[in-house]
Design a protein around this motif. Sequence first.
Motif, PDB file in Angstrom:
ATOM      1  N   CYS A   1      -3.126  28.279 -27.445  1.00 48.03           N
ATOM      2  CA  CYS A   1      -3.903  26.789 -27.231  1.00 48.03           C
ATOM      3  C   CYS A   1      -3.628  26.134 -28.269  1.00 48.03           C
ATOM      4  O   CYS A   1      -3.326  24.978 -28.231  1.00 48.03           O
ATOM      5  CB  CYS A   1      -5.321  27.033 -26.858  1.00 48.03           C
ATOM      6  SG  CYS A   1      -5.606  27.492 -25.140  1.00 48.03           S
TER       7      CYS A   1
ATOM      8  N   THR B   1       1.504  19.067 -29.058  1.00 50.04           N
ATOM      9  CA  THR B   1       1.282  18.020 -28.377  1.00 50.04           C
ATOM     10  C   THR B   1       0.759  16.845 -29.343  1.00 50.04           C
ATOM     11  O   THR B   1       1.404  15.608 -29.092  1.00 50.04           O
ATOM     12  CB  THR B   1       0.113  18.301 -27.430  1.00 50.04           C
ATOM     13  OG1 THR B   1       0.407  19.499 -26.794  1.00 50.04           O
ATOM     14  CG2 THR B   1      -0.246  17.099 -26.040  1.00 50.04           C
ATOM     15  N   ASN B   2      -0.112  17.090 -30.149  1.00 45.73           N
ATOM     16  CA  ASN B   2      -0.664  15.871 -31.019  1.00 45.73           C
ATOM     17  C   ASN B   2       0.366  15.293 -31.846  1.00 45.73           C
ATOM     18  O   ASN B   2       0.488  14.197 -32.045  1.00 45.73           O
ATOM     19  CB  ASN B   2      -1.746  16.488 -31.832  1.00 45.73           C
ATOM     20  CG  ASN B   2      -2.513  15.335 -32.522  1.00 45.73           C
ATOM     21  OD1 ASN B   2      -3.043  14.499 -31.741  1.00 45.73           O
ATOM     22  ND2 ASN B   2      -2.503  15.147 -33.930  1.00 45.73           N
TER      23      ASN B   2
ATOM     24  N   ILE C   1       3.376  15.338 -30.987  1.00 46.58           N
ATOM     25  CA  ILE C   1       4.503  14.412 -30.409  1.00 46.58           C
ATOM     26  C   ILE C   1       3.988  13.170 -29.774  1.00 46.58           C
ATOM     27  O   ILE C   1       4.303  11.876 -29.919  1.00 46.58           O
ATOM     28  CB  ILE C   1       4.700  15.091 -28.716  1.00 46.58           C
ATOM     29  CG1 ILE C   1       5.805  16.378 -28.986  1.00 46.58           C
ATOM     30  CG2 ILE C   1       5.281  14.237 -27.719  1.00 46.58           C
ATOM     31  CD1 ILE C   1       5.733  17.308 -27.800  1.00 46.58           C
ATOM     32  N   ILE C   2       2.681  13.159 -29.669  1.00 41.88           N
ATOM     33  CA  ILE C   2       1.820  11.928 -29.338  1.00 41.88           C
ATOM     34  C   ILE C   2       1.952  11.018 -30.724  1.00 41.88           C
ATOM     35  O   ILE C   2       2.085   9.655 -30.345  1.00 41.88           O
ATOM     36  CB  ILE C   2       0.432  12.115 -28.811  1.00 41.88           C
ATOM     37  CG1 ILE C   2       0.500  12.780 -27.522  1.00 41.88           C
ATOM     38  CG2 ILE C   2      -0.461  10.973 -28.854  1.00 41.88           C
ATOM     39  CD1 ILE C   2      -0.625  13.195 -26.844  1.00 41.88           C
TER      40      ILE C   2
ATOM     41  N   LEU D   1      -6.282  13.944 -22.392  1.00 38.17           N
ATOM     42  CA  LEU D   1      -4.927  14.876 -22.392  1.00 38.17           C
ATOM     43  C   LEU D   1      -4.840  15.905 -23.428  1.00 38.17           C
ATOM     44  O   LEU D   1      -4.697  17.153 -23.137  1.00 38.17           O
ATOM     45  CB  LEU D   1      -3.784  13.989 -22.219  1.00 38.17           C
ATOM     46  CG  LEU D   1      -2.628  14.699 -21.940  1.00 38.17           C
ATOM     47  CD1 LEU D   1      -2.387  15.288 -20.760  1.00 38.17           C
ATOM     48  CD2 LEU D   1      -1.517  13.777 -22.304  1.00 38.17           C
ATOM     49  N   ILE D   2      -5.208  15.380 -24.664  1.00 34.05           N
ATOM     50  CA  ILE D   2      -4.942  16.328 -25.535  1.00 34.05           C
ATOM     51  C   ILE D   2      -6.104  17.560 -25.844  1.00 34.05           C
ATOM     52  O   ILE D   2      -5.743  18.561 -25.664  1.00 34.05           O
ATOM     53  CB  ILE D   2      -5.082  15.851 -27.200  1.00 34.05           C
ATOM     54  CG1 ILE D   2      -3.924  14.758 -27.219  1.00 34.05           C
ATOM     55  CG2 ILE D   2      -5.172  16.730 -28.188  1.00 34.05           C
ATOM     56  CD1 ILE D   2      -3.923  14.015 -28.381  1.00 34.05           C
TER      57      ILE D   2
ATOM     58  N   ILE E   1      -5.076  19.870 -22.852  1.00 37.72           N
ATOM     59  CA  ILE E   1      -4.078  20.624 -23.205  1.00 37.72           C
ATOM     60  C   ILE E   1      -4.436  21.610 -24.092  1.00 37.72           C
ATOM     61  O   ILE E   1      -4.066  22.853 -24.171  1.00 37.72           O
ATOM     62  CB  ILE E   1      -2.629  19.839 -23.815  1.00 37.72           C
ATOM     63  CG1 ILE E   1      -2.182  19.191 -22.585  1.00 37.72           C
ATOM     64  CG2 ILE E   1      -1.869  20.715 -24.518  1.00 37.72           C
ATOM     65  CD1 ILE E   1      -0.999  18.179 -23.174  1.00 37.72           C
TER      66      ILE E   1
ATOM     67  N   THR F   1      -0.247  24.985 -28.990  1.00 36.56           N
ATOM     68  CA  THR F   1       0.268  23.856 -27.975  1.00 36.56           C
ATOM     69  C   THR F   1      -0.373  22.437 -28.454  1.00 36.56           C
ATOM     70  O   THR F   1       0.180  21.366 -28.245  1.00 36.56           O
ATOM     71  CB  THR F   1      -0.277  24.233 -26.412  1.00 36.56           C
ATOM     72  OG1 THR F   1      -0.168  25.446 -26.392  1.00 36.56           O
ATOM     73  CG2 THR F   1       0.395  23.359 -25.484  1.00 36.56           C
ATOM     74  N   LEU F   2      -1.793  22.546 -28.898  1.00 36.75           N
ATOM     75  CA  LEU F   2      -2.482  21.503 -29.265  1.00 36.75           C
ATOM     76  C   LEU F   2      -1.713  20.856 -30.397  1.00 36.75           C
ATOM     77  O   LEU F   2      -1.703  19.652 -30.313  1.00 36.75           O
ATOM     78  CB  LEU F   2      -3.920  21.971 -29.467  1.00 36.75           C
ATOM     79  CG  LEU F   2      -5.016  20.635 -29.491  1.00 36.75           C
ATOM     80  CD1 LEU F   2      -6.114  21.128 -29.047  1.00 36.75           C
ATOM     81  CD2 LEU F   2      -5.137  20.088 -30.924  1.00 36.75           C
TER      82      LEU F   2
END
Lengths: 309, 507
Positions: A288, A295-296, A298-299, A228-229, A232, A291-292
């Motif tokens: 990108c 996202t990371n 958040i995870i 997913l990462i 994204i 965003t990466l």
Amino acid sequence: MKFKLFGNLAYDLRRNKALMAMVLPVVAYLLVFAYAPMVGAVIAFKSYNFTSGIFGSPWVGFNNFRFFFISGKAWQVTKNTVLYNVAFIATQNVLEITVAIFLSEISHRYFKKITQGAMFLPNFISWVVVGAIAYNLFSYDFGFINNVLTSLNAPKIDVYTTAKYWPHIFVFLSAWKHVGYGSIVYLAAITGISSEIYESAALDGANEWQKIRYITLPGIQSTFFVLLILAIGNIFRGNFDMFYQLVGNNGLLYNATDVIDTYVFRSLLTTYEFGMSSAIGLYQSVLCFVTLIITNAIIHRVSPENALY
Amino acid sequence: MKILTKLLCALLMAALLIPAMGAFAEGDPTEVIFYFLGEELEDDKVVLEAINEKLIEKLNCYMSVEYVPFGEIGTTYPLLFASQTRMDAVFSAYFTGYASLAQKNAYMELTEDMLKEYAPITWEHTPQDVWAQTKVNGKIYAVPQEMIQNIQGTIGIRGDLREKYDVPPVTDIESLEVYLTAIKENETGVAPLLFGSMYTYQQDVLLFNEIEWARDGNYSQICMAYDITDPAPTPFCYLYTDEFKAMLDTVYRWNQNGWISRDSLSNTHTNRENMANGRIAVMMDNAGTINSANKDLRDNGGPEYLEIMDFSGDASLLRYAATGGQLSIPSQSQHPELVLQIIDYLRNDKEMNYLVERGIYGEDAQWYFAGELNEDGSVNENVISFGERSGQYGGNWICWSAFRNWDYQAIESIDSSIPGYREIFFDMDSRSINNILQAFTFDASNYQNEMAALQGVYDEFGKPLLLGFTDPNGGLEQFISMMEAAGLKTIIDAYTTQAADFLASNA
């Protein structure tokens, strides 16, 4: 601290010679193909000239980014790029996990091999060929589907001038092409789950659904997050081959089908402005990257063990 | 182990040095790499071998030829420059972005001294107004072609279908519409019209030919045109004219009547391919391509044949640009002098020009003299018959390019042409004129953002309008407003100013 860092590195190099040798080709690959070309990003801020080359061409600041925004299309193509990628990530991951679970549950050897092979095959068909197949299927005057409809006295469908069909076509074809390959990764993750866990669950009376729900899905969770990462990390990049080969230069469909890559290709086809195309490439890369990172983060907050770092 | 290591080192050194020594051996013929547009023909290697024998003899060099297919003009061609591919000469034309690439120094400037020294016959033989067309910001970057060529749109229709449905001969737009109706109503599996990669010819037929306007071919997205009969024309943007709106109304009506295939926006085949595949009944293209399409149909062995017509009446037509098929020398070329010498030799030596343009006489059914006579009773060597292996570009064996020389230009015999083709060819040629603005190239280097943005808008809104998919009542207004938002007015101002300066300095 610095001294210690290098001291540790030298110690690691001495101690793990074999492992370091194994990782060397990958490091070399990344250096040559990922890091060294980054120097070329400077072209995004230059007016490229063939005789002066990348470093000799004159600086133009942010001028190369301007065309993208004065065209009035920047928001639309960026939105299309992201939304298509979200749709691809969602549908393909669900399908890949489902297919991987089914394949792992199938016990008949030949059926399993044939199914796997049939699903893997589209991965090797180029988008050029897929584009030609799609045209021969959907063409209004000469396509297979409309020929069948005509022979049944049914009204023809006009796929190539009707934008609403295309999101479905893209999602379907992208899944058809990639699910077979993607499911292999999940299948490998499932194979890595110890069979003893399944045996224990069976002894405790768990049915197949419960084994999938409580053993398989948690077992492939970390694989899912990594994929997913990574996906994204490319969410602002459109699959140029797919969009261009299927739609081509069909202006009536651009509202629904134009992504950053196809728009930039068309706009710069006749101007040969490599600086401008690099500028948009940089724009995509920065988005990108941001965003990466988000996202990371958040995870990392939700499920720290599944974050990249 | 040590011996093995030494042996390996020696082998490695030898492998590195032997080719290098070979490459620098004195007296060996030099390889000169040419990149042409088109496809390799069946007998290409045989013809090239014959050419190279002579080249080695005369210039101690030989040509290696690579091709960029027509369909890859927009992709492979620019990559040759971006990737610094080794090439010594390359095809160039206004439709491959000649002006844009020249402004970025992708091509080497060809100075008068260079041309006089290495291509003296070509320099003398080519008129100065033709050289002027190749100039970008006052500098020559290509050797132009010398070719009598009419590329204005004409019309080819399937004559067998006209007879089948008892439609009267097509002589004008009204009778063409009768034919289109008959095809639409009766013939299944054949579209009356299908525009694809060559979609601009209908503009010639319906607008530009008759009213004697010419478009700027270097930058189609800016929609600039001028009156070809005006010796000092003021260029204008034709999007704002009533004539353009009237043409869009006609095309829209054709589309709504079902005469234009709904596949036109997604079709990537040429008109010729669509005709050869039996997909269309009418093609709008230049006369030479329609004649070639007829040849394709004949080769298929079926009953199909084409009729050709031209609706431009007695209007003056703009002579085909010399920049339509040139050879340029890329800035990375290692042998610019040899390239010019080769061009001079192949273009001006009769025997060599026959080889380059026609292939080998009589051999492998490539070409023959057709037997037509001149007024003095001698054989007209320029009227020839192409054999079955003359390839799809018969008459341009190796390439469309600077090798063309109008003294040796071949034309197909009456027997192998569509009835009326030769008359149309010579009639159009007799009405062809030059205009001073053919030699004007807009310097877009300070407007690249606008040019790129306009290209995007033109593709998205312009093409559907031109093919009748968008209602011009409202659609044209929207297109113009999008173009203006992308900087059209700025470009029009810059273009007219530059053109006025050009006219003033070249009066």
